[in-house]
Design an enzyme around this catalytic site. Structure first.
Site, PDB file in Angstrom:
ATOM      1  N   HIS A   1      41.654  36.622  51.504  1.00 60.50           N
ATOM      2  CA  HIS A   1      42.823  36.459  52.035  1.00 60.50           C
ATOM      3  C   HIS A   1      43.928  37.916  52.233  1.00 60.50           C
ATOM      4  O   HIS A   1      42.399  38.514  52.468  1.00 60.50           O
ATOM      5  CB  HIS A   1      44.025  35.918  50.098  1.00 60.50           C
ATOM      6  CG  HIS A   1      43.583  37.239  49.079  1.00 60.50           C
ATOM      7  ND1 HIS A   1      42.482  37.075  48.382  1.00 60.50           N
ATOM      8  CD2 HIS A   1      43.919  37.452  48.393  1.00 60.50           C
ATOM      9  CE1 HIS A   1      42.483  38.231  47.176  1.00 60.50           C
ATOM     10  NE2 HIS A   1      43.940  38.803  47.726  1.00 60.50           N
TER      11      HIS A   1
ATOM     12  N   HIS B   1      46.470  40.036  51.578  1.00 61.10           N
ATOM     13  CA  HIS B   1      46.431  41.499  50.473  1.00 61.10           C
ATOM     14  C   HIS B   1      45.831  42.509  51.148  1.00 61.10           C
ATOM     15  O   HIS B   1      44.351  42.312  51.095  1.00 61.10           O
ATOM     16  CB  HIS B   1      46.782  40.093  48.818  1.00 61.10           C
ATOM     17  CG  HIS B   1      47.580  39.956  47.578  1.00 61.10           C
ATOM     18  ND1 HIS B   1      47.096  39.697  47.459  1.00 61.10           N
ATOM     19  CD2 HIS B   1      48.839  40.027  48.888  1.00 61.10           C
ATOM     20  CE1 HIS B   1      48.897  38.442  46.857  1.00 61.10           C
ATOM     21  NE2 HIS B   1      49.881  39.489  47.728  1.00 61.10           N
TER      22      HIS B   1
ATOM     23  N   ASP C   1      44.155  44.873  49.308  1.00 65.98           N
ATOM     24  CA  ASP C   1      42.548  45.202  49.002  1.00 65.98           C
ATOM     25  C   ASP C   1      42.119  44.682  48.836  1.00 65.98           C
ATOM     26  O   ASP C   1      40.774  44.710  48.423  1.00 65.98           O
ATOM     27  CB  ASP C   1      43.044  45.115  47.151  1.00 65.98           C
ATOM     28  CG  ASP C   1      44.017  43.763  46.260  1.00 65.98           C
ATOM     29  OD1 ASP C   1      44.735  42.979  46.885  1.00 65.98           O
ATOM     30  OD2 ASP C   1      43.734  43.896  45.360  1.00 65.98           O
ATOM     31  N   HIS C   2      42.096  43.654  49.716  1.00 62.81           N
ATOM     32  CA  HIS C   2      41.075  42.520  49.782  1.00 62.81           C
ATOM     33  C   HIS C   2      40.231  43.188  51.413  1.00 62.81           C
ATOM     34  O   HIS C   2      39.508  42.729  52.019  1.00 62.81           O
ATOM     35  CB  HIS C   2      41.148  41.056  49.850  1.00 62.81           C
ATOM     36  CG  HIS C   2      41.318  41.053  48.303  1.00 62.81           C
ATOM     37  ND1 HIS C   2      40.209  40.611  47.832  1.00 62.81           N
ATOM     38  CD2 HIS C   2      41.785  41.141  47.259  1.00 62.81           C
ATOM     39  CE1 HIS C   2      40.336  40.173  46.697  1.00 62.81           C
ATOM     40  NE2 HIS C   2      41.602  40.640  46.140  1.00 62.81           N
TER      41      HIS C   2
ATOM     42  N   HIS D   1      46.215  30.917  44.660  1.00 63.21           N
ATOM     43  CA  HIS D   1      47.036  31.789  44.376  1.00 63.21           C
ATOM     44  C   HIS D   1      47.950  32.344  44.899  1.00 63.21           C
ATOM     45  O   HIS D   1      49.139  31.685  44.964  1.00 63.21           O
ATOM     46  CB  HIS D   1      45.892  32.899  44.963  1.00 63.21           C
ATOM     47  CG  HIS D   1      46.117  34.756  44.611  1.00 63.21           C
ATOM     48  ND1 HIS D   1      46.111  35.261  43.583  1.00 63.21           N
ATOM     49  CD2 HIS D   1      45.824  35.744  45.589  1.00 63.21           C
ATOM     50  CE1 HIS D   1      46.509  36.746  43.916  1.00 63.21           C
ATOM     51  NE2 HIS D   1      46.008  37.162  45.152  1.00 63.21           N
TER      52      HIS D   1
ATOM     53  N   ASP E   1      41.211  35.472  44.855  1.00 66.25           N
ATOM     54  CA  ASP E   1      41.619  36.225  43.588  1.00 66.25           C
ATOM     55  C   ASP E   1      42.446  34.582  43.889  1.00 66.25           C
ATOM     56  O   ASP E   1      42.855  33.851  44.542  1.00 66.25           O
ATOM     57  CB  ASP E   1      42.898  36.678  43.838  1.00 66.25           C
ATOM     58  CG  ASP E   1      42.870  37.926  44.364  1.00 66.25           C
ATOM     59  OD1 ASP E   1      41.449  38.242  43.621  1.00 66.25           O
ATOM     60  OD2 ASP E   1      44.065  38.157  44.312  1.00 66.25           O
TER      61      ASP E   1
ATOM     62  N   HIS F   1      36.504  41.810  40.231  1.00 66.50           N
ATOM     63  CA  HIS F   1      38.067  41.859  40.723  1.00 66.50           C
ATOM     64  C   HIS F   1      39.032  41.996  38.866  1.00 66.50           C
ATOM     65  O   HIS F   1      39.879  41.286  37.967  1.00 66.50           O
ATOM     66  CB  HIS F   1      38.567  40.899  40.663  1.00 66.50           C
ATOM     67  CG  HIS F   1      39.547  40.734  41.749  1.00 66.50           C
ATOM     68  ND1 HIS F   1      40.909  40.563  40.845  1.00 66.50           N
ATOM     69  CD2 HIS F   1      40.154  41.103  42.715  1.00 66.50           C
ATOM     70  CE1 HIS F   1      42.098  40.836  41.626  1.00 66.50           C
ATOM     71  NE2 HIS F   1      41.785  40.876  42.981  1.00 66.50           N
TER      72      HIS F   1
END
Length: 391
Positions: free
Chosen positions: A69, A71, A73-74, A195, A265, A338
């Protein structure tokens, strides 16, 4: 990959195991899957290229990158990694043409990037407005949900000079994306998981592998009929063979290859349950846990129920939720990943951290009886083929 007869090695290396914020002991999300000498990345959080340099993963061997995804942090590490992999540093002064403008599309085998809707626009925008040219091509394949536009890039910018025009918009069929990549050795399918934003889980499946062979069943027949011993390699692959005296030999039946499920996530991965069934290894997030006797940051008013409710409201899971899903799909092994920055990732050397991570694993054990591992940065292990008697 397509020219190989099989996978002699399937290795997982965790490059980042943190959730939203990194810590001194956990980097943002990234996982390297090594298939023999080739590397596929799953997610690419900030500073992933630094983690690659500190690990045994070789940057030049990265073939594919799968984003769960968008976001930050990914995905925030994706553009820097591409620049380092594909000679994207520097530029030329006014009046001097950069040779990379013409060379990228003349190269073969672009780096393949898979991700949800928006991945292509993110990469193109980032490269454009950082004035980054690459010395080799890339291509982005998007996994489109029914609610996504079926066609187009949905970005006003033209293709980047290094971007292949062959990026696919892959629609769902019966709620999943089957075989988004496949060759004779391995395939990748995917499904949405729930998510706070569109998110994907990936299922990597190895093709059936040769069964265990007992040479004593075959060699006497080959010697008797003066058949070359090279015939053993064909029998090992499960083929049948008629010898000169009419004897029929049948090689051992093939057995299932390895299967891995890598989730992004999620607070509910139910949509991928059928696709993930009977996996050898499940990687599932466990962002928050209630550890009143172990975690000094535990709030006095917290309970297991309140922590789970708060975690789910933010789109994430607890160890108990991960354990329950592992049991539901019949996973043979569960790796928790995670983690919140409050859970240190140096449990291999620090006793207090070890106690906390053991407590997290025990929470998952309440719902799952298989092997449980709490991932840490640079943890690396092989995924072995299941022994014949258990296949």
């Amino acid at each position: 990959m397509t020219g190989r007869r099989g996978l002699s090695s399937l290795n997982l290396t965790f490059l980042g195991t943190a959730s939203a914020q990194p810590s001194l002991t956990r980097n943002h999300s990234a996982l390297a899957l090594r298939l023999n000498s080739d590397v596929w990345l799953f997610d690419c959080g900030e500073a992933t290229q630094h983690q690659v340099q500190r690990s045994k993963v070789k940057m030049g061997k990265i073939e594919k990158i799968f984003i769960t995804h968008t976001h930050g942090d990914h995905i925030f590490g994706l553009l820097p990694l591409l620049a380092s992999m594909l000679n994207g540093a520097g530029g030329t002064a006014d009046g001097v043409e950069d040779p990379r403008i013409h060379m990228a599309q003349n190269s073969s085998d672009p780096i393949e990037i898979y991700g949800p809707f928006g991945t292509r626009a993110y990469v193109r925008n980032g490269l454009k407005y950082t004035h980054t040219l690459l010395g080799a091509p890339y291509v982005v394949h998007e996994l489109r949900l029914p609610s996504d536009p079926p066609d187009g890039d949905h970005i006003s910018l033209a293709l980047h000079a290094s971007e292949s025009p062959n990026g696919r918009n892959i629609p769902q069929t019966n709620g999943v994306w089957s075989d988004v990549y496949h060759d004779t050795i391995v395939s990748v399918s995917a499904a949405p998981i729930l998510h706070s934003v569109p998110c994907v889980g990936y299922v990597i499946t190895e093709a059936p592998v040769p069964g265990k062979m007992d040479p004593a069943k075959y060699i006497p027949h080959l010697k008797r009929t003066k058949t070359p011993m090279s015939a053993m390699s064909r029998l090992q692959q499960g083929e049948s063979m008629e010898l000169s005296d009419g004897t029929m030999l049948q090689g051992p039946l093939r057995r299932p290859g390895r299967k891995l499920v890598i989730l992004g996530d999620t607070y509910d991965p139910s949509p991928i349950a059928e696709l993930a069934s009977s996996t050898d290894l499940l990687i599932h997030e466990a962002t928050n846990a209630h550890l009143p006797a172990l975690d000094p940051h535990t709030k006095a008013e917290d309970t297991f129920k309140s922590v789970e409710a708060r975690t789910k409201s933010r789109g994430h899971s607890t160890p108990q939720m991960a354990g329950a899903f592992a049991a539901r799909i019949g996973a043979r092994q569960l790796v928790l990943n995670h983690f919140s920055a409050r859970y240190p990732g140096n449990d291999d050397v620090e006793p207090t951290a070890k106690t906390i991570m053991e407590g997290i694993a025990r929470l998952a054990e309440e719902h799952y009886s298989g092997k449980i591992t709490c991932a840490r940065d640079f943890m690396s292990f092989d995924v072995d083929v299941l022994p014949q008697e258990h296949a």
